[in-house]
Write a protein that holds these residues in place. Structure first.
Motif, PDB file in Angstrom:
ATOM      1  N   ASN A  27       0.845  -1.195   0.000  1.00 12.54           N
ATOM      2  CA  ASN A  27       0.000   0.000   0.000  1.00 12.54           C
ATOM      3  C   ASN A  27       0.880   1.244   0.000  1.00 12.54           C
ATOM      4  N   SER A  71      -5.400   5.626   7.592  1.00 17.66           N
ATOM      5  CA  SER A  71      -4.720   6.485   6.655  1.00 17.66           C
ATOM      6  C   SER A  71      -5.469   7.781   6.404  1.00 17.66           C
ATOM      7  N   HIS A 117       5.230   1.957   4.831  1.00 14.17           N
ATOM      8  CA  HIS A 117       4.854   1.781   6.245  1.00 14.17           C
ATOM      9  C   HIS A 117       5.961   0.989   6.947  1.00 14.17           C
TER      10      HIS A 117
HETATM   11 MO   LIG Z   1      -2.163   5.019   4.128  1.00 14.98          MO
END
Ligand SMILES: [Mo]
Ligand SMILES: Nc1nc2c(c(=O)[nH]1)N[C@H]1C(S)=C(S)[C@@H](COP(=O)(O)OP(=O)(O)OC[C@H]3O[C@@H](n4cnc5c(=O)[nH]c(N)nc54)[C@H](O)[C@@H]3O)O[C@H]1N2
Ligand SMILES: Nc1nc2c(c(=O)[nH]1)N[C@H]1C(S)=C(S)[C@@H](COP(=O)(O)OP(=O)(O)OC[C@H]3O[C@@H](n4cnc5c(=O)[nH]c(N)nc54)[C@H](O)[C@@H]3O)O[C@H]1N2
Length: 740
Positions: free
Chosen positions: A28, A159, A629
């Protein structure tokens, strides 16, 4: 402009003996780039990317360091290789090897036991965004848990929940973030672009976005950045950088609206036609007098005009700068505001996004070429590509995501479900949710944890059973971008046989389904699913598989909401009023939609900055170019691309006797961590910044030693369910060399 789907094979020739296979990172990250595997004898020997050169008409999909760094990841010695059972205390990392049958029998019997003893709400879906492709994603676990009778959900996005909520509130229930922005091809049509808490050269936000921004700049578009950090995008693109204190942006935007209105720079015709609640006479019937946005900014009720001087006190942006920026934004047409998600990851983050959309509306910039709604995603959405159906959760047990730690600590005494089993899959929730040390301390209440991943991550390290998953290289999939030059899909062709004893997530879960008596969990092959997901767009599936990239026709309009503005009679906004709602009909009727606090019907500044003598510095955490991340956090080579440190302004450093490069301890009311300092004028005074996603590594005293941002953040939810990582207050102290 093509009206049909085109197929492209963006890869170089391999050397003799090499097969070159196109894929894309499944993670992501905000980009969706071409990553080509060069394979010899089932071994990945090299990664290459799209070799084409960028021109305004050809949008190649070049990979970044993380894409190229996939080779270090897939062959990392710490890869989980076989199923394991915990043999030491939780968190110790001590495990023993077991067989797949032993592991799955144990997981299945624990699922059945916990369901029977405590009910489905005691099972937490701990899946997240590790792989967001169409087939091999968290959807497999959700589908399984839904068929198993349901589970508790961490319902909001870590997010951009503030953006999701604001887009629906202002533009209507049918509006989705992914198609509420504009295509990068339109950047060049703006005269002015404000990049507000948005740095696509650090946090990738659409493959190709930086190239289109650079092109716009070369064509004379003026770019201004508003951010607590002078980041890479600012250095490369901006003519002006305006430093602002984190978590205060709504105040600056509201003051800009004040200037624009008092200077008569607003677009009254546009407001009258398309907007609800800027003026008193466009308020819905029944709204109290004086509840319009105009009345609020002029201070007609509270006696506080929202002047630049008022905002200066809150945001630390000089009043003159706010005034000048507002006049410029109000008098330059078209002008586009582009928001990142970070300013919305704050205690009242929904007010930031709504205030930004309000500014775009007041100046008549929504739905017009060269303008923008405020959303930085593209205008095309997922283009009709589908993903694995998850089914519906039969039970309603929802926890706002930032409250994970509080839920685990308090359970039913805090009004939460009592979580007894966590199934972590393609997520690193202990590390990525706020207040990691509180989460980890509360795990004694959880009887069983499954960790299904590629590595013993800060989450998997607490699991009772660990299951090794394949990486995207070891299976077939399809992926689409969520931003940027948006109209394409990539076929992620399998490049390697499954490594070690690793298995595909969906196959692991299918075997569990069988063990717990679920029928019909998966009745299709990989390719059957993928064909079905893409059938609305891909007219030649074989060509798609062979070539790798499918380019879909360009959208009719490059800018979201163009139809609503061009032809309002036939195209209304999907809000209750059919207009852009600065004043929200829904919030006026139901101010606390999630039971997490009230949200005002118009965007407002809600005071919440609580710097104290103990924790005087405002902290933000942003994206690292070396990680997605927490993914890649264990790759030594890749980590050198963007070293981890905390940015401190020279004056703040001098006051504390801190030297550039030395280790410092960062402390908040919630925990502490240690990492090197970077003393730099690239951060606003009174503010500090670190990068999210470092792996939580506590010492015996529970002090994190590696700079995990969430060891100092607070587990608190905004009223719309958004995370609040960027409303954080800390102190930074030098750490003497040697033992601490
Ligand atoms: Mo995100
Ligand atoms: N390299 C890389 N790229 C990624 C990702 C990744 O992990 N790594 N993740 C992807 C994902 S899932 C997402 S959601 C997007 C994230 O996208 P964003 O949320 O937009 O990215 P961030 O890096 O968190 O923040 C963007 C900028 O906002 C600034 N900022 C922080 N707080 C504030 C504030 O209160 N006010 C203002 N004005 N600015 C603030 C930061 O300094 C930073 O420069 O990125 C995507 N791209
Ligand atoms: N302090 C702070 N915290 C933040 C943020 C911030 O700005 N500041 N940003 C937030 C944002 S924007 C986001 S989107 C979240 C992300 O939160 P998460 O989605 O929880 O984070 P990731 O680090 O992407 O974790 C994904 C995990 O999935 C694993 N994985 C990858 N591929 C696969 C696969 O195919 N199968 C399996 N089984 N596992 C796989 C990876 O190894 C990794 O451990 O973090 C949030 N956390």
């Amino acid at each position: 402009m093509s009206t049909q789907t085109l197929y492209e094979a963006p890869r170089p020739e391999g050397r003799p003996g090499e097969t070159v296979i196109t894929s894309t990172c499944g993670h992501n990250c905000g980009g969706r780039c071409v990553v080509n595997a060069h394979v010899v004898d089932d071994k990945l020997v090299k990664i290459s990317t799209d070799p084409r050169r960028w021109t305004p008409d050809v949008a190649p999909l070049p990979a970044c360091a993380r894409g190229i760094g996939q080779i270090e990841r897939v062959y990392h010695p710490d890869r989980l290789k076989y199923p394991m059972r915990r043999s030491g205390p939780r968190g110790s990392g001590q495990y023993e090897r077991i067989t797949w049958d032993e592991a799955l029998d144990e997981v299945a019997s624990q699922l059945l036991r916990v369901r029977k003893e405590y009910g489905n709400a005691s099972i937490l879906d701990g899946s997240r965004s590790g792989n967001t492709a169409m087939l091999h994603s968290r959807s497999a676990l959700k589908r399984f848990l839904h068929m198993f009778g349901g589970c508790s959900d961490l319902w909001s996005s870590f997010s951009n929940e503030a953006e999701i909520f604001s887009v629906k509130t202002v533009f209507g229930k049918d509006a989705v973030c992914k198609s509420s922005g504009r295509e990068p091809t339109d950047y060049v049509n703006s005269k002015l672009i404000l990049m507000w808490g948005w740095s696509p050269m650090d946090g990738t936000f659409g493959t190709g976005t930086p190239q289109y921004l650079r092109h716009a700049k070369e064509q004379g578009v003026r770019i201004v950045c508003i951010d607590p950090r002078r980041h890479r995008s600012s250095k490369a693109l901006a003519e002006e950088h305006i430093y602002i204190r984190p978590s205060t942006d709504a105040a600056a935007l509201i003051a800009m609206a004040y200037v624009i209105v008092t200077e008569q720079l607003h677009d009254q015709t546009y407001l009258d036609r398309f907007v609800q609640g800027f003026d008193e006479d466009t308020l819905p019937a029944g709204a109290p007098r004086g509840s319009s946005y105009r009345a609020y900014i002029l201070g007609e009720n509270d006696g506080i005009p929202k002047t630049p001087e008022w905002a200066d006190e809150i945001c630390g942006v000089p009043a003159d700068t706010i005034r000048r920026l507002a006049v410029e934004f109000g008098s330059t047409k078209p002008a586009a505001i582009h928001c990142g998600y970070a300013p919305g990851r704050t205690l009242h983050g929904e007010q930031f996004h709504r205030a930004a959309y309000a500014l775009a509306a007041i100046t008549g910039n929504i739905g017009v070429t060269g303008g923008n709604s405020g959303v930085s995603n593209g205008a095309t959405g997922r283009y009709g590509v589908k993903s694995l159906p998850e089914g519906k959760n039969p039970i309603n047990s929802k926890i706002s995501s930032p409250l994970l730690a509080d839920c685990l600590e308090k359970g039913s005494t805090g009004g939460y479900p009592d979580i007894k089993l966590i199934y972590s899959m393609a997520g690193d929730i202990f590390n990525q949710a706020p207040n990691t040390s509180k989460t980890v301390r509360a795990l004694d209440n959880v009887e069983f944890i499954v960790g299904q991943d590629h590595f013993l991550t800060p989450t998997a390290r607490y699991a009772d059973i660990v299951l090794p998953a394949t990486t995207f290289w070891e299976r077939n999939d399809v992926h689409v971008p969520w931003a940027g030059a948006g109209h394409y899909a990539i076929f992620m062709k399998q490049a390697l046989q499954p490594m070690y004893e690793c298995r595909n997530d969906i196959d692991i879960v299918a075997d569990l389904a069988k063990r717990v008596g679920i029928e019909g969990f998966n009745n299709k092959s990989e390719l059957e699913w993928l064909k079905e997901f893409t059938e609305d767009r891909v007219d030649d599936f074989d060509a798609f598989m062979k070539e790798g990239v499918a380019r879909f026709p360009e959208p009719e309009d490059a800018v979201a909401f163009a139809k609503q503005i061009r032809d309002p009679r036939n195209h209304k906004f999907s809000t209750p009023s059919g207009k852009i709602e600065i004043y929200s009909t829904n919030l006026a009727e139901n101010p606390d939609p999630f039971g997490l606090g009230a949200i005002s019907a118009i965007p407002k500044w809600v005071p919440h900055i609580e710097t104290s003598d103990d924790y005087p510095l405002s902290m933000l955490s942003s994206k690292s170019r070396a990680r997605t991340h927490s993914i890649h956090g264990n790759q030594e080579k890749l980590n050198r691309v963007d070293p981890d440190n905390i940015w401190v302004h020279p004056e703040d450093a001098a006051m504390r006797g801190i030297q550039d490069g030395q280790p410092v301890r960062v402390e908040s009311a919630y925990g502490s961590t240690i990492l090197p300092v970077r003393v730099t004028k690239d951060i606003a005074r009174g503010c500090v910044s670190m990068k999210e996603g470092r792996w939580y590594t506590p010492d015996a005293d529970g002090v994190d030693r590696e700079g995990c941002a969430n060891s100092v953040t607070r587990d608190f939810s905004s009223a719309c369910g958004a995370t609040t990582y960027n409303t954080a207050f800390v102190e930074v102290r030098p750490v003497n060399p040697g033992p601490v």
